[in-house]
Design an enzyme around this catalytic site. Structure first.
Site, PDB file in Angstrom:
ATOM      1  N   ASP A  12      84.210  33.611 101.028  1.00 54.51           N
ATOM      2  CA  ASP A  12      85.005  32.208 100.553  1.00 54.51           C
ATOM      3  C   ASP A  12      84.948  32.677  98.860  1.00 54.51           C
ATOM      4  O   ASP A  12      84.030  32.058  99.153  1.00 54.51           O
ATOM      5  CB  ASP A  12      84.790  31.482 102.142  1.00 54.51           C
ATOM      6  CG  ASP A  12      86.095  30.315 101.571  1.00 54.51           C
ATOM      7  OD1 ASP A  12      87.638  31.016 101.023  1.00 54.51           O
ATOM      8  OD2 ASP A  12      85.833  29.452 101.140  1.00 54.51           O
ATOM      9  N   GLU A  66      87.424  36.948  99.226  1.00 55.67           N
ATOM     10  CA  GLU A  66      88.871  36.047  98.946  1.00 55.67           C
ATOM     11  C   GLU A  66      88.884  35.664  97.450  1.00 55.67           C
ATOM     12  O   GLU A  66      87.813  34.582  97.258  1.00 55.67           O
ATOM     13  CB  GLU A  66      88.741  34.648  99.847  1.00 55.67           C
ATOM     14  CG  GLU A  66      89.915  33.899  99.922  1.00 55.67           C
ATOM     15  CD  GLU A  66      89.855  32.456  99.261  1.00 55.67           C
ATOM     16  OE1 GLU A  66      90.702  32.402  98.053  1.00 55.67           O
ATOM     17  OE2 GLU A  66      88.708  31.685  99.123  1.00 55.67           O
TER      18      GLU A  66
END
Length: 117
Positions: A12, A66
């Protein structure tokens, strides 16, 4: 992966790792944005090594980055000159829709809703 039956790892906020300015307020409109002194080479090295380790220990594992910047070769195999992620999760469009739905009122926005039902 064994205990919880996950199929891999999602990294992330990769954009904030890739650039010394964390990619804030940047449009990423040309290749110059990806290959200048603002790129954190240590972070790129870490991500490439993490992917190498994951895929060597668990060839069946999936890795996802991401990233809103669109860093070239992020989701390309190491043997092809990439950083080893299997997929890139492009958050630019979903982030825009989240912002739009939070900031534009239903009654005045482009939603086609009259405000009362």
């Amino acid at each position: 992966m064994d205990e919880y039956r996950l199929d891999g790892f999602r990294f992330d906020g990769v954009t904030s790792m890739l650039y010394l300015d964390h990619g804030l307020a940047k449009g990423f409109l040309s290749y110059a944005d990806y290959f200048d002194a603002n790129v954190d080479e240590e972070a790129l090295t870490y991500l490439a090594l993490a992917n190498r380790l994951i895929h060597s220990l668990r060839p069946d594992a999936v890795t996802v980055a991401e990233d809103v910047s669109g860093m070239p070769r992020l989701a390309a195999a190491e043997k092809d000159g990439g950083f080893g992620f299997d997929y890139r999760f492009a958050m630019g469009v979903p982030d825009f829709w989240i912002k739009l739905t939070k900031e534009v009122p239903m009654s005045t926005g482009p939603w086609g809703i009259s405000g009362t039902s």
